[in-house]
Design an enzyme around this catalytic site. Structure first.
Site, short mmCIF file in Angstrom:
data_model
loop_
_atom_site.label_atom_id
_atom_site.label_comp_id
_atom_site.label_asym_id
_atom_site.label_seq_id
_atom_site.Cartn_x
_atom_site.Cartn_y
_atom_site.Cartn_z
N GLY A 255 2.10 -3.92 0.69
CA GLY A 255 2.94 -2.80 1.04
C GLY A 255 2.36 -2.07 2.22
N SER A 256 3.03 -1.02 2.71
CA SER A 256 2.50 -0.28 3.85
C SER A 256 3.48 0.79 4.31
CB SER A 256 2.21 -1.19 5.05
OG SER A 256 1.35 -2.23 4.71
N ASN A 257 2.95 1.76 5.07
CA ASN A 257 3.75 2.68 5.88
C ASN A 257 3.32 2.53 7.32
OD1 ASN A 257 4.91 3.96 3.56
ND2 ASN A 257 3.12 5.29 3.40
N ASN B 69 8.39 -0.83 4.07
CA ASN B 69 8.65 -2.03 3.26
C ASN B 69 10.09 -2.19 2.79
OD1 ASN B 69 5.60 -1.04 1.92
ND2 ASN B 69 5.79 -2.75 3.33
#
Length: 806
Positions: free
Chosen positions: A252-254, A520
């Site tokens: 996941g990530s921002n 995501n």
């Protein structure tokens, strides 16, 4: 500060001035006593020569005149900090886990202060893992692919091998306790590094089907008896759930990139925050790698892969987020009924024989004996045969199923990250993505010094145009199962792209001068002012993700808080991006509490009213000092599943602000969920208004470090943290995955201005000074400066330098 170990000739370490003073001006090039004058090093030509410096928090700055020496120095630093974990990962990709740890156990998970070596992306036993890596990957094919590519990736991998082996040789008697005297800690080869890199490519494809691949293996020489038909239909939902679980387990990530229209300095701003595992061999590692005139990038590597994968150079900053795209398809083969082995299939009416590969796995038994088991695996030209009988993926006399995985032999990743790291603008970065097509399963978000921003899903995606989902080729949507008997249903081809995958030029992307972001969800919501839908009439391939679909609460709070800040300030600074990164707002609370609080305050249930009072006083954030977040999290874990809970339904014209508001009909169920949460806390003897930092903790060397952040998509916190345990009397103990390498970057006339941290710290060795230091920094919400230029590196108060020669 712990200094790198000293060694003897021919591996000479020449001390820089700071380190020489720290060690009393001794040198490994000098054999006299400590009071003798230090002799200058003999100036002879060295095959390997690299300057390895360390700054605050143990960040290595590696400088060399060639890529082989560069990776040599990086490996030296990485081994010093993470040798046991990396050696464990080598055992995995070699297919030797069962030999050293027994066949039935699973790869080790983190316990107490020891490292974790298990994968977040496949849940298998040691023996199954060994069969997967030995059977699924072909070292000859990997060698051939690297030989056909550019020289720099090979030089990096070869140099890393030499640097790691040198460090291991010189420090074999003083390894960390987790692997001291372990037989499985051995020198590595270039083939091992090929496999290490290959493993990273498989997270969103092959590894999700690892057990299914192993299930399809046959014991050599055993009789084959195939049923005429499958006893059940393919359960596509079960297969899809498996893949989605793989994506959710640490991937996941921002990322948010701001352009010149909205930045205070008229240059690009980048915030990057991948939510990656804290405990496995996919941990990031901070580094700064420089080959003068060729490559100068700072950020993080992943799991020993010797290139900066997320970071910045003097002109561009970039980050990655895991894409919603699917990086595989499955095919159903029509088998030739005249072949009783079921290994001949029909393709466009012609008979084709499957290829096969037989591998053996050695397993350590409880009595100390080693046994050997063998399996033969089969492949069509589309991919590997897989079997999962419980989901209807069977191998009968008439049909078999194969996994088609374009990342199985994707050896372009190092080339791609070198191309990104040498880009001088987002346009140049996009050109590199278009040329190499090497990113396995991530989006790219970037900003440059001229104030331009980029979003691109340039990941490796099978070429399946939208028409193949409606023309009879698709047999089961949920399983991405296509007809494997017709070439017209196979993967297509884009000019300039590797066989069977899309060229990034035809994939979702945009450049803007205001902003782009991703958390995501699909490419569709990259900027609310310009929703991406793809080319008419059918848009992008459905494999890239959904459009006109409800977005996660985390995606929505990211865009909403950004737009609110822009409305308030007009132009943004690096400090503003840092405030957004650690705002810890809980979106679910903002959406439901305005209607829920009046309802629960009027309840006749005293416990519900007590809980309501706590939520009324809560700041609606997941900060370490927040009181009420624990209660809300436990409440929302049940309340989130309540059907028809929103008063305003999802509107694709306003994906950031819908759905919202609590529907009156859902209120009774909400109050029940709140009571249940309050009872749970009481049963654990936890106050309803307990401070989050007292119960959400990362233990390090006996210290419970308070961790801020929420559980991401579920409750809608931009700062996502997933804990290893649910709520116990001791709290949520130990981070599983979440905020990892966090960077904010902009530019001035001299170069990048960067601040950031590695939340779980550089080293997995509990005795290292860099084992928990940055975890404390993260807890305190500090933003260390990341020194990039030689002048700033040398000015760091903890600067030490070493020159490695061989």
């Amino acid at each position: 500060m712990q200094a790198p170990a000293l060694t003897s000739l021919p591996y000479r370490i020449v001390l820089g001035s700071a380190l020489a003073l720290a060690l009393g001006a001794c040198s490994s090039d000098h054999d006299g006593d400590a009071t003798s004058p230090v002799q200058p090093p003999v100036q002879t030509a060295s095959r390997i020569e690299v300057e390895l410096s360390r700054t605050t928090y143990g960040v290595p700055h590696v400088r060399a005149n060639d890529f082989r020496s560069l990776a040599y120095g990086l490996a030296h630093a990485y081994a010093q900090d993470n040798l046991c974990m990396f050696a464990d990962s080598v055992v995995t990709v070699r297919g030797e886990r069962a030999l050293f740890f027994g066949p039935g156990a699973k790869p080790r998970q983190r316990t107490d202060d020891e490292y974790g070596g298990g994968s977040n992306y496949m849940d298998v036993t040691n023996e199954e893992s060994d069969f997967f890596f030995k059977g699924y990957l072909d070292i000859e094919q990997l060698r051939a692919n690297y030989a056909a590519g550019p020289a720099e990736p090979r030089q990096l991998l070869e140099g890393f091998v030499e640097g790691y082996n040198r460090y291991l040789k010189d420090n074999a008697s003083k390894l960390p306790a987790a692997c001291a005297n372990a037989k499985w800690v051995r020198p590595i080869t270039v083939d091992d590094m090929y496999l290490i890199v290959a493993e990273k490519a498989l997270h969103a494809s092959g590894q999700a089907f690892a057990r299914d691949f192993v299930n399809a293996g046959r014991v050599p020489g055993a009789a084959v008896s195939l049923a005429k038909a499958s006893p059940r239909r393919v359960d596509g939902k079960a297969l899809l759930a498996q893949v989605e679980q793989s994506k959710a387990s640490g991937l996941g990530s921002n990322a948010m990139a701001v352009g010149k229209d909205l930045s205070a300095n008229g240059r690009g701003l980048l915030f990057g925050n991948p939510h990656y595992p804290w405990t496995t061999t996919d941990r990031f590692y901070q580094a700064h790698l420089t080959v003068p005139g060729k490559y100068d990038a700072m950020g993080v590597i992943i799991g020993g892969v010797p290139a900066i994968v997320i970071g910045f150079n003097k002109d561009v900053a970039w980050s990655h987020t895991v894409t919603t795209a699917n990086h595989f398809t499955t095919f159903r083969l029509a088998l030739d009924p005249t072949d009783p082995t079921g290994t001949t299939y029909l393709y466009d009416g012609e008979r084709r024989k499957m290829t096969s590969k037989t591998v053996s796995v050695d397993s350590l038994q409880p009595d100390g004996q080693v046994t050997k088991r063998s399996k033969t695996f089969y492949f069509s030209h589309q991919g590997a045969v897989i079997v999962r009988a419980a989901a209807g993926l069977t191998w009968t006399s008439t049909a078999a199923h194969v996994l088609a995985d374009p990342n199985r032999y994707n050896t372009r990743m190092l080339e791609q990250w070198l191309g990104i790291g040498t880009s001088t603008s987002v346009r140049g970065l996009k050109d590199s993505l278009d040329k190499v097509v090497g990113l396995p399963w991530v989006n790219t978000v970037a900003a440059d010094r001229d104030g331009n921003t980029l979003y691109a899903d340039a990941s490796v995606v099978p070429h399946m145009n939208a028409d193949k989902f409606v023309n009879g080729c698709l047999l089961l949507q949920a399983a991405l199962l296509f007809d494997g008997s017709r070439s017209s249903c196979g993967w297509g081809q884009d000019a300039g792209a590797p066989a069977g995958i899309y060229a990034p030029a035809t994939a979702p992307w945009m450049m803007r001068t205001d902003y782009v972001g991703n958390s995501n969800d699909s490419y569709w919501l990259t900027n609310p002012k310009q929703l991406l839908v793809g080319p008419a009439p059918l848009g992008f391939s459905p494999l890239y993700g959904r459009v006109n679909a409800e977005q996660s609460l985390r995606t929505r709070i990211g865009f909403r808080q950004f737009d609110e800040l822009v409305a308030q300030k007009g132009k943004l600074t690096l400090a503003d991006m840092q405030a957004l990164a650690f705002s810890n707002r809980v979106n679910a609370a903002e959406l439901v509490l305005p209607e829920l609080l009046p309802a629960c305050a009027a309840s006749e249930d005293a416990l519900v009213r007590q809980a309501c009072t706590v939520l009324q006083g809560w700041d609606r954030r997941a900060n370490v000092d927040s009181r009420g977040e624990i209660l809300f999290r436990e409440f929302w874990a049940g309340a989130n599943a309540i059907p028809n809970k929103w008063a305003v339904p999802f509107d694709p014209r306003d994906p950031v602000n819908t759905p919202r508001g609590l529907a009156p009909t859902a209120t009774p169920a909400m109050l029940t969920a709140l009571r249940n949460a309050a009872q749970k806390l009481q049963s654990l003897n936890i106050a309803l208004d307990a401070r989050l930092g007292d119960y959400q903790v990362e233990p390090r060397n006996g210290v419970r470090i308070a961790i801020h952040g929420g559980n991401g998509n579920q409750e809608g916190t931009y700062s996502a943290i997933s804990m290893r345990t649910g709520l116990t009397k001791d709290g949520y103990v130990g981070v599983n995955h979440g905020q990892s390498y966090i960077q904010t970057v902009t530019f001035d006339a001299q170069g990048p201005i960067a601040q950031g941290m590695l939340t779980y710290s550089q080293s997995t060795d509990p005795k290292s000074p860099w084992y928990a230091d940055q975890t404390q920094v993260y807890s305190r919400k500090e933003w260390p400066v990341l020194p990039f230029t030689p002048e700033k590196i040398k000015a760091d108060m903890n600067y030490l330098t070493t020159t490695l020669r061989e």
